[in-house]
Each structure stands twice: as structure tokens, then as C-alpha cells.
Design a protein around this motif. Structure first.
Motif, PDB file in Angstrom:
ATOM      1  N   PRO A 140      44.223  40.082  22.196  1.00 48.97           N
ATOM      2  CA  PRO A 140      45.252  40.433  21.219  1.00 48.97           C
ATOM      3  C   PRO A 140      46.642  40.115  21.774  1.00 48.97           C
ATOM      4  O   PRO A 140      46.771  39.763  22.960  1.00 48.97           O
ATOM      5  N   PRO A 141      47.692  40.248  20.968  1.00 49.00           N
ATOM      6  CA  PRO A 141      49.051  40.016  21.472  1.00 49.00           C
ATOM      7  C   PRO A 141      49.333  40.873  22.710  1.00 49.00           C
ATOM      8  O   PRO A 141      48.918  42.030  22.783  1.00 49.00           O
ATOM      9  N   GLY A 142      49.996  40.261  23.682  1.00 47.64           N
ATOM     10  CA  GLY A 142      50.357  40.971  24.906  1.00 47.64           C
ATOM     11  C   GLY A 142      49.363  40.804  26.033  1.00 47.64           C
ATOM     12  O   GLY A 142      49.633  41.193  27.158  1.00 47.64           O
ATOM     13  N   GLU A 143      48.196  40.220  25.755  1.00 51.05           N
ATOM     14  CA  GLU A 143      47.228  40.006  26.823  1.00 51.05           C
ATOM     15  C   GLU A 143      47.397  38.613  27.418  1.00 51.05           C
ATOM     16  O   GLU A 143      47.842  37.688  26.742  1.00 51.05           O
ATOM     17  N   ALA A 144      47.006  38.491  28.676  1.00 53.30           N
ATOM     18  CA  ALA A 144      47.128  37.226  29.396  1.00 53.30           C
ATOM     19  C   ALA A 144      45.789  36.883  30.037  1.00 53.30           C
ATOM     20  O   ALA A 144      44.954  37.757  30.250  1.00 53.30           O
ATOM     21  N   ALA A 145      45.614  35.622  30.331  1.00 52.90           N
ATOM     22  CA  ALA A 145      44.414  35.158  31.044  1.00 52.90           C
ATOM     23  C   ALA A 145      44.829  34.032  31.978  1.00 52.90           C
ATOM     24  O   ALA A 145      45.817  33.334  31.736  1.00 52.90           O
ATOM     25  N   GLU A 146      44.061  33.867  33.053  1.00 56.40           N
ATOM     26  CA  GLU A 146      44.326  32.830  34.041  1.00 56.40           C
ATOM     27  C   GLU A 146      42.981  32.264  34.449  1.00 56.40           C
ATOM     28  O   GLU A 146      42.050  33.015  34.723  1.00 56.40           O
ATOM     29  N   GLU A 204      45.247  27.074  34.453  1.00 54.95           N
ATOM     30  CA  GLU A 204      46.000  27.477  33.265  1.00 54.95           C
ATOM     31  C   GLU A 204      46.213  28.980  33.246  1.00 54.95           C
ATOM     32  O   GLU A 204      45.333  29.759  33.617  1.00 54.95           O
ATOM     33  N   TRP A 205      47.409  29.360  32.802  1.00 51.68           N
ATOM     34  CA  TRP A 205      47.756  30.757  32.574  1.00 51.68           C
ATOM     35  C   TRP A 205      48.236  30.817  31.140  1.00 51.68           C
ATOM     36  O   TRP A 205      49.017  29.967  30.704  1.00 51.68           O
ATOM     37  N   LEU A 206      47.770  31.808  30.367  1.00 48.79           N
ATOM     38  CA  LEU A 206      48.221  31.919  28.987  1.00 48.79           C
ATOM     39  C   LEU A 206      48.561  33.355  28.653  1.00 48.79           C
ATOM     40  O   LEU A 206      48.050  34.288  29.265  1.00 48.79           O
ATOM     41  N   TYR A 207      49.447  33.510  27.672  1.00 52.06           N
ATOM     42  CA  TYR A 207      49.910  34.818  27.211  1.00 52.06           C
ATOM     43  C   TYR A 207      49.966  34.776  25.688  1.00 52.06           C
ATOM     44  O   TYR A 207      50.635  33.905  25.114  1.00 52.06           O
ATOM     45  N   VAL A 208      49.269  35.687  25.030  1.00 54.28           N
ATOM     46  CA  VAL A 208      49.208  35.709  23.572  1.00 54.28           C
ATOM     47  C   VAL A 208      50.463  36.397  23.022  1.00 54.28           C
ATOM     48  O   VAL A 208      50.742  37.549  23.348  1.00 54.28           O
ATOM     49  N   LEU A 209      51.207  35.649  22.190  1.00 54.33           N
ATOM     50  CA  LEU A 209      52.406  36.189  21.550  1.00 54.33           C
ATOM     51  C   LEU A 209      52.075  36.861  20.219  1.00 54.33           C
ATOM     52  O   LEU A 209      52.527  37.972  19.939  1.00 54.33           O
ATOM     53  N   ASN A 210      51.317  36.165  19.360  1.00 56.89           N
ATOM     54  CA  ASN A 210      50.950  36.661  18.034  1.00 56.89           C
ATOM     55  C   ASN A 210      49.540  36.219  17.703  1.00 56.89           C
ATOM     56  O   ASN A 210      49.097  35.156  18.129  1.00 56.89           O
ATOM     57  N   GLY A 211      48.874  37.012  16.877  1.00 58.00           N
ATOM     58  CA  GLY A 211      47.524  36.672  16.454  1.00 58.00           C
ATOM     59  C   GLY A 211      46.499  37.128  17.470  1.00 58.00           C
ATOM     60  O   GLY A 211      46.811  37.792  18.458  1.00 58.00           O
ATOM     61  N   ARG A 212      45.248  36.781  17.194  1.00 54.44           N
ATOM     62  CA  ARG A 212      44.139  37.153  18.083  1.00 54.44           C
ATOM     63  C   ARG A 212      43.471  35.874  18.557  1.00 54.44           C
ATOM     64  O   ARG A 212      42.925  35.121  17.760  1.00 54.44           O
ATOM     65  N   LEU A 213      43.529  35.652  19.859  1.00 49.29           N
ATOM     66  CA  LEU A 213      42.999  34.437  20.474  1.00 49.29           C
ATOM     67  C   LEU A 213      41.542  34.639  20.865  1.00 49.29           C
ATOM     68  O   LEU A 213      41.181  35.641  21.480  1.00 49.29           O
ATOM     69  N   ARG A 214      40.728  33.649  20.535  1.00 45.92           N
ATOM     70  CA  ARG A 214      39.365  33.615  21.042  1.00 45.92           C
ATOM     71  C   ARG A 214      39.350  32.637  22.204  1.00 45.92           C
ATOM     72  O   ARG A 214      39.704  31.468  22.041  1.00 45.92           O
ATOM     73  N   LEU A 215      38.958  33.124  23.363  1.00 41.05           N
ATOM     74  CA  LEU A 215      38.870  32.315  24.574  1.00 41.05           C
ATOM     75  C   LEU A 215      37.414  32.274  25.008  1.00 41.05           C
ATOM     76  O   LEU A 215      36.842  33.306  25.363  1.00 41.05           O
ATOM     77  N   VAL A 216      36.835  31.092  24.920  1.00 42.03           N
ATOM     78  CA  VAL A 216      35.483  30.900  25.432  1.00 42.03           C
ATOM     79  C   VAL A 216      35.662  30.261  26.807  1.00 42.03           C
ATOM     80  O   VAL A 216      36.268  29.197  26.935  1.00 42.03           O
ATOM     81  N   LEU A 217      35.168  30.951  27.824  1.00 44.56           N
ATOM     82  CA  LEU A 217      35.361  30.523  29.204  1.00 44.56           C
ATOM     83  C   LEU A 217      34.021  30.599  29.916  1.00 44.56           C
ATOM     84  O   LEU A 217      33.541  31.688  30.246  1.00 44.56           O
ATOM     85  N   GLY A 218      33.387  29.445  30.091  1.00 39.74           N
ATOM     86  CA  GLY A 218      32.043  29.428  30.672  1.00 39.74           C
ATOM     87  C   GLY A 218      31.102  30.160  29.730  1.00 39.74           C
ATOM     88  O   GLY A 218      31.025  29.853  28.542  1.00 39.74           O
ATOM     89  N   GLU A 219      30.431  31.182  30.231  1.00 40.55           N
ATOM     90  CA  GLU A 219      29.496  31.982  29.434  1.00 40.55           C
ATOM     91  C   GLU A 219      30.184  33.149  28.727  1.00 40.55           C
ATOM     92  O   GLU A 219      29.556  33.846  27.944  1.00 40.55           O
TER      93      GLU A 219
END
Length: 191
Positions: free
Chosen positions: A149-155, A128-143
Motif C-alpha cells: 500500500p502507499p508508504g511501503e517500500a521494497a528493495e 532496485e528500491w521502490l516506494y509506493v506513493l499512491n495506489g496498491r502495488l502488486r510485486l511478484v518477486l520470485g515465489e
């Protein structure tokens, strides 16, 4: 047959050969997977054998591409994607692509809540690849427990326990590209 049909069929062989080579598959491996003999596949790729539905269907399944892509058929019909939101786990997923197999694109909306939810990490096959458009995403990934925040991405590999939610209880909107195991997003810039 007319000239246009002949041109489309003549282009199938080189397209099949390029697809096989791009995927790093040998004729022997392709024959074993599809049940079509090596010699038939070789003649098909070289243009010595005409493509038939009987030959193209197992190839489309093996390569996980639409039949239209194998023959290079022109797109027809309405090019718009008719979005039908899907609700899962209290979130809304809006499909942005309709191609079978491969990478799927979604807009995901996490609704506002008076109190942020407690994470319940899940695993599944894929990447999965994600990109935050609006709001603040909490990503729990393993530990790891990350706030994007908006504009950040994760893979990440989705076999790692993961959970997506709002970091502060507000609405979060993000774009997600999801692919089967081993399918990753690659960004290339022309120099």
C-alpha cells in the motif's frame, strides 16, 4: 593560469585519492583498469603531477562518475531536470535524475486497467528500491506475491524474477531507485 584554476587543479589529487580509497581500489588495480601507470596515479593523487584530460577520462570511466565530479567543477547552467517521460511495458517512467552511471531515480506510473494484468516476471542486472506513493502495488518477486500500500517500500536484486503491477486494477504511482549490480540504497541517520 589564474588562481581559481590553480585551486581547482590542486584539489583534484586529494579528491582522486579519497574516491579510490572509498571504493577500496588499490593503485595497482586502478593502473590495470585504466592503463595509467601506478607511479603516474600516485603522483597525480599526491599533487606532484597536474591533472590532464588524458589522465582524467579513463579515471572517470573507471569510477563511473562525470568528469566534472573528478575536478570539482562548479555546476553551471539550468539546475532543473527537464522531465521527458518514457513509456515501456504499458507504464510511464519519468526520470528524476540525469547523472550518468550510479543510481538512477524514476517516478513510475502504472495506469488503471479494467482487469489487473497477469504477471510476466523478468530479470536483468541491477538492484532496485521502490516506494509506493499512491495506489496498491502488486510485486511478484520470485515465489513471493506481495501487495504494497502507499508508504511501503521494497528493495531487491533484479536478477530475481520480478514483476510490478496494480494489485486492484487502479493507478499506482511509485518512486524507483535503480542501480547497477552491487549498488544498494543506504539510509544513514545522524545520531
Amino acid at each position: 593560469m589564474d588562481r581559481e584554476t590553480d585551486d581547482v587543479l590542486d584539489a583534484v589529487g586529494p579528491r582522486l585519492r579519497a574516491l579510490r580509497r572509498d571504493r577500496g581500489i588499490t593503485l595497482a588495480a586502478l593502473a590495470a583498469t585504466t592503463g595509467v601507470s601506478e607511479s603516474t596515479l600516485s603522483r597525480l593523487e599526491s599533487g606532484q603531477r597536474r591533472a590532464t584530460l588524458e589522465l582524467l577520462l579513463p579515471l572517470a570511466r573507471t569510477y563511473d562518475v562525470p568528469l566534472d565530479e573528478l575536478v570539482g567543477a562548479p555546476r553551471t547552467g539550468d539546475p532543473r531536470i527537464h522531465l521527458k517521460p518514457i513509456s515501456r511495458f504499458g507504464m510511464t517512467f519519468i526520470p528524476l535524475s540525469r547523472r550518468p552511471g550510479g543510481v538512477h531515480a524514476f517516478k513510475m506510473i502504472i495506469p488503471a486497467r479494467p482487469r489487473p494484468l497477469e504477471p510476466t516476471p523478468q530479470t536483468h542486472e541491477g538492484f532496485e528500491w521502490l516506494y509506493v506513493l499512491n495506489g496498491r502495488l502488486r510485486l511478484v518477486l520470485g515465489e513471493r506475491d506481495l501487495t504494497l500500500p502507499p508508504g511501503e517500500a521494497a528493495e531487491f536484486d533484479t536478477s530475481v524474477p520480478h514483476w510490478l503491477g496494480s494489485a486492484d486494477g487502479g493507478v499506482v504511482e511509485l518512486l524507483i531507485l535503480f542501480g547497477l549490480q552491487g549498488v544498494r540504497l543506504h539510509v544513514r541517520a545522524d545520531r
